[in-house]
Design a protein around this motif. Sequence first.
Motif, PDB file in Angstrom:
ATOM      1  N   LEU A 166       7.961  -8.175   8.640  1.00  0.00           N
ATOM      2  CA  LEU A 166       6.755  -7.215   8.129  1.00  0.00           C
ATOM      3  C   LEU A 166       6.225  -8.026   7.007  1.00  0.00           C
ATOM      4  O   LEU A 166       4.728  -8.063   7.122  1.00  0.00           O
ATOM      5  CB  LEU A 166       7.425  -5.993   7.582  1.00  0.00           C
ATOM      6  CG  LEU A 166       6.228  -5.042   7.132  1.00  0.00           C
ATOM      7  CD1 LEU A 166       5.305  -4.607   7.946  1.00  0.00           C
ATOM      8  CD2 LEU A 166       6.884  -3.474   6.409  1.00  0.00           C
ATOM      9  N   ARG A 167       6.890  -8.703   6.270  1.00  0.00           N
ATOM     10  CA  ARG A 167       6.369  -9.375   5.128  1.00  0.00           C
ATOM     11  C   ARG A 167       5.317 -10.515   5.975  1.00  0.00           C
ATOM     12  O   ARG A 167       4.343 -10.923   5.610  1.00  0.00           O
ATOM     13  CB  ARG A 167       7.392 -10.223   4.349  1.00  0.00           C
ATOM     14  CG  ARG A 167       6.819 -11.027   3.310  1.00  0.00           C
ATOM     15  CD  ARG A 167       7.947 -11.519   2.293  1.00  0.00           C
ATOM     16  NE  ARG A 167       7.407 -12.552   1.530  1.00  0.00           N
ATOM     17  CZ  ARG A 167       7.752 -12.908   0.106  1.00  0.00           C
ATOM     18  NH1 ARG A 167       8.804 -12.163  -0.334  1.00  0.00           N
ATOM     19  NH2 ARG A 167       7.192 -13.661  -0.682  1.00  0.00           N
ATOM     20  N   GLU A 203       6.008  -8.118  -7.678  1.00  0.00           N
ATOM     21  CA  GLU A 203       4.527  -7.558  -8.112  1.00  0.00           C
ATOM     22  C   GLU A 203       3.382  -8.656  -7.729  1.00  0.00           C
ATOM     23  O   GLU A 203       2.402  -8.251  -7.321  1.00  0.00           O
ATOM     24  CB  GLU A 203       4.557  -7.215  -9.388  1.00  0.00           C
ATOM     25  CG  GLU A 203       5.516  -6.078  -9.904  1.00  0.00           C
ATOM     26  CD  GLU A 203       5.280  -4.776  -9.296  1.00  0.00           C
ATOM     27  OE1 GLU A 203       4.041  -4.460  -9.259  1.00  0.00           O
ATOM     28  OE2 GLU A 203       6.427  -4.102  -8.617  1.00  0.00           O
ATOM     29  N   GLU A 204       3.665  -9.872  -8.009  1.00  0.00           N
ATOM     30  CA  GLU A 204       2.792 -10.853  -7.644  1.00  0.00           C
ATOM     31  C   GLU A 204       2.535 -11.031  -6.195  1.00  0.00           C
ATOM     32  O   GLU A 204       1.176 -10.939  -5.896  1.00  0.00           O
ATOM     33  CB  GLU A 204       3.301 -12.224  -8.265  1.00  0.00           C
ATOM     34  CG  GLU A 204       3.361 -12.622  -9.468  1.00  0.00           C
ATOM     35  CD  GLU A 204       4.536 -11.973 -10.130  1.00  0.00           C
ATOM     36  OE1 GLU A 204       4.856 -11.390 -11.358  1.00  0.00           O
ATOM     37  OE2 GLU A 204       5.639 -11.459  -9.469  1.00  0.00           O
ATOM     38  N   TRP A 205       3.337 -10.811  -5.309  1.00  0.00           N
ATOM     39  CA  TRP A 205       3.156 -10.742  -4.136  1.00  0.00           C
ATOM     40  C   TRP A 205       2.201  -9.495  -3.578  1.00  0.00           C
ATOM     41  O   TRP A 205       1.340  -9.773  -2.892  1.00  0.00           O
ATOM     42  CB  TRP A 205       4.390 -10.631  -3.119  1.00  0.00           C
ATOM     43  CG  TRP A 205       4.270 -10.956  -1.674  1.00  0.00           C
ATOM     44  CD1 TRP A 205       4.403 -11.897  -0.882  1.00  0.00           C
ATOM     45  CD2 TRP A 205       4.090  -9.890  -0.817  1.00  0.00           C
ATOM     46  NE1 TRP A 205       4.190 -11.835   0.524  1.00  0.00           N
ATOM     47  CE2 TRP A 205       4.060 -10.360   0.682  1.00  0.00           C
ATOM     48  CE3 TRP A 205       3.932  -8.515  -0.831  1.00  0.00           C
ATOM     49  CZ2 TRP A 205       3.718  -9.739   1.628  1.00  0.00           C
ATOM     50  CZ3 TRP A 205       3.882  -7.765   0.306  1.00  0.00           C
ATOM     51  CH2 TRP A 205       3.672  -8.294   1.619  1.00  0.00           C
ATOM     52  N   LYS A 206       2.675  -8.575  -4.376  1.00  0.00           N
ATOM     53  CA  LYS A 206       1.931  -7.273  -3.753  1.00  0.00           C
ATOM     54  C   LYS A 206       0.404  -7.269  -4.202  1.00  0.00           C
ATOM     55  O   LYS A 206      -0.667  -6.945  -3.589  1.00  0.00           O
ATOM     56  CB  LYS A 206       2.547  -6.216  -4.391  1.00  0.00           C
ATOM     57  CG  LYS A 206       3.648  -5.612  -3.674  1.00  0.00           C
ATOM     58  CD  LYS A 206       4.549  -4.502  -4.209  1.00  0.00           C
ATOM     59  CE  LYS A 206       5.231  -4.736  -5.401  1.00  0.00           C
ATOM     60  NZ  LYS A 206       6.242  -3.390  -5.923  1.00  0.00           N
ATOM     61  N   GLU A 211      -3.611  -4.146  -0.329  1.00  0.00           N
ATOM     62  CA  GLU A 211      -4.962  -3.247  -1.189  1.00  0.00           C
ATOM     63  C   GLU A 211      -4.569  -1.880  -1.126  1.00  0.00           C
ATOM     64  O   GLU A 211      -5.348  -1.549  -2.166  1.00  0.00           O
ATOM     65  CB  GLU A 211      -6.133  -3.729   0.129  1.00  0.00           C
ATOM     66  CG  GLU A 211      -7.420  -3.079  -0.608  1.00  0.00           C
ATOM     67  CD  GLU A 211      -7.973  -3.949  -1.736  1.00  0.00           C
ATOM     68  OE1 GLU A 211      -8.944  -3.133  -2.353  1.00  0.00           O
ATOM     69  OE2 GLU A 211      -7.761  -5.057  -1.783  1.00  0.00           O
ATOM     70  N   GLY A 212      -3.788  -1.397  -0.508  1.00  0.00           N
ATOM     71  CA  GLY A 212      -3.340  -0.018  -0.962  1.00  0.00           C
ATOM     72  C   GLY A 212      -2.479   0.502   0.320  1.00  0.00           C
ATOM     73  O   GLY A 212      -2.110  -0.329   1.094  1.00  0.00           O
ATOM     74  N   TYR A 213      -1.918   1.800   0.051  1.00  0.00           N
ATOM     75  CA  TYR A 213      -1.115   2.273   1.073  1.00  0.00           C
ATOM     76  C   TYR A 213      -1.146   3.830   1.386  1.00  0.00           C
ATOM     77  O   TYR A 213      -1.400   4.666   0.241  1.00  0.00           O
ATOM     78  CB  TYR A 213       0.367   2.206   0.463  1.00  0.00           C
ATOM     79  CG  TYR A 213       1.474   3.219   0.896  1.00  0.00           C
ATOM     80  CD1 TYR A 213       1.721   3.541   2.079  1.00  0.00           C
ATOM     81  CD2 TYR A 213       2.325   3.561   0.016  1.00  0.00           C
ATOM     82  CE1 TYR A 213       2.583   4.172   2.489  1.00  0.00           C
ATOM     83  CE2 TYR A 213       3.322   4.509   0.175  1.00  0.00           C
ATOM     84  CZ  TYR A 213       3.622   4.889   1.469  1.00  0.00           C
ATOM     85  OH  TYR A 213       4.375   5.567   1.743  1.00  0.00           O
ATOM     86  N   ILE A 315       6.149   1.780  -7.114  1.00  0.00           N
ATOM     87  CA  ILE A 315       5.814   0.933  -5.949  1.00  0.00           C
ATOM     88  C   ILE A 315       4.957  -0.143  -6.258  1.00  0.00           C
ATOM     89  O   ILE A 315       4.839  -0.943  -5.260  1.00  0.00           O
ATOM     90  CB  ILE A 315       5.821   1.539  -4.542  1.00  0.00           C
ATOM     91  CG1 ILE A 315       4.764   2.403  -4.484  1.00  0.00           C
ATOM     92  CG2 ILE A 315       7.187   2.384  -4.277  1.00  0.00           C
ATOM     93  CD1 ILE A 315       4.316   2.854  -3.148  1.00  0.00           C
ATOM     94  N   GLY A 316       4.103  -0.112  -7.091  1.00  0.00           N
ATOM     95  CA  GLY A 316       3.306  -1.244  -7.647  1.00  0.00           C
ATOM     96  C   GLY A 316       1.853  -1.343  -6.877  1.00  0.00           C
ATOM     97  O   GLY A 316       1.412  -2.375  -7.055  1.00  0.00           O
ATOM     98  N   VAL A 317       1.606  -0.493  -6.078  1.00  0.00           N
ATOM     99  CA  VAL A 317       0.518  -0.323  -5.144  1.00  0.00           C
ATOM    100  C   VAL A 317      -0.225   0.845  -5.237  1.00  0.00           C
ATOM    101  O   VAL A 317       0.372   2.221  -5.273  1.00  0.00           O
ATOM    102  CB  VAL A 317       0.641  -0.667  -3.706  1.00  0.00           C
ATOM    103  CG1 VAL A 317       1.396  -2.233  -3.449  1.00  0.00           C
ATOM    104  CG2 VAL A 317       1.331   0.196  -3.237  1.00  0.00           C
TER     105      VAL A 317
END
Length: 420
Positions: A166-167, A203-206, A211-213, A315-317
């Motif tokens: 998925l990543r 967090e940097e990767w996200k 953009e959103g969930y 979850i940071g998004v």
Amino acid sequence: MEQMILTLIAALLVTSAASIQENSTVTPVILIPGICGSQIDGWYVKDSAPHYYCQKDSGGWTLLWLCIDCMIPPTISCWIDTFKLDISDVKNIKNRAGVQTKVNDFGYTDGIGYLDEHHFVVQFEKLIVGLEKLPGYQRGISIRGAPYDFRYTPNTKVGQQYMIKLRYLIEETYELNGNTRVVLVAHSMGNPVTVRFLKSVTEEWKEKYIEGYVALAGVFGGAAKAIRSLLSGETEGMPQIIVDPLTMREFERTSPSVYWLLPNPQLFGDTPFVFSHDRNYSAHDYKALFEDVDIPQGPEMYDFIKDLPQFDREIGVDVYCIHGKDQETPFQFQYGDNSKFPDNQPTTLSGDGDGTVNIQSLELCKEFTTLRDYKTVTGFLATHLEILQRKDVIQYIADLLTKKNLKKNNDIGRKGDLVF
């Protein structure tokens, strides 16, 4: 002079190409299905089978889920024998000997649009078709699917491999669309899977890739229906006159994801879910229940998933939540004849929810700290699976993508029922 003209033309062509790329850039979307929401292919050569008429050698890859033809008696027992998992070692859950499986069309949409080869059972297809109508949106490029083997949980080896895939899919989709951040749209059990994925990356990767969930019909605190699956079987929407739930139970008891979807004790507390002649059982009594109804691996399976959270507030998004409500939803189960418990089908008492997931579990999405919008749907097509086919929900997602209003802010958006 000729060289200057050629240089100028080349510069204009580069500028024009860059302009086309910029104008054609869209916000890509990846669709993450729920339990039973992905096509799964199998290739098997087995030493044994439950009946003489069961095929032992598939001769190549064949559709296992959803194979409607396989689920018609008497061949359903042949299908169960192939599709159930080997849980003799709970820390190494795998296919039974001689069986290989794979999800169909990872990264594309054929494996999640419809579940069967006859296109009777629709999943994401109407949503995909709706998004295809938007300028610049294409299957496999800006509309992508992330199917997975729903029998497994994220803490299994198969589940961990999915998290890696998925990543990579998100990173590839970002690059395919002009380095544009991706929107994740998850349905049902795809939501706790998405939560676990988002907790596994930095967090940097996200910040770079997400953009959103959009959370559709999230099973954030489990569903009482999972209890009935383990006790007396679930036919997953197929008529019981054709499919015997007790036959399906043989497969369901080997799937760690069914145990993962049991109602969360912290959310439901001491509310009784199962009533038998001898005692009542709440979410705190799963181990006792499994022992009393003779599910040998039940306690160990529950131990394996109980520390795997379905929900996390941080979850940071940015999160956009939609779910149904005001639908009769299985909540409690009364078993009459104790001599047949749990091999008899219970009397089911309903509560509020979307027809599959209880309202307590659905409403957990209000607790996301980065919630940007929360909406509920009622009436026609407000049930758990049908929400994917609602025109207003499809339009809502389309608006999020095209209006680029997925901006980080401190204000939670308008809440309430979608009205069109």
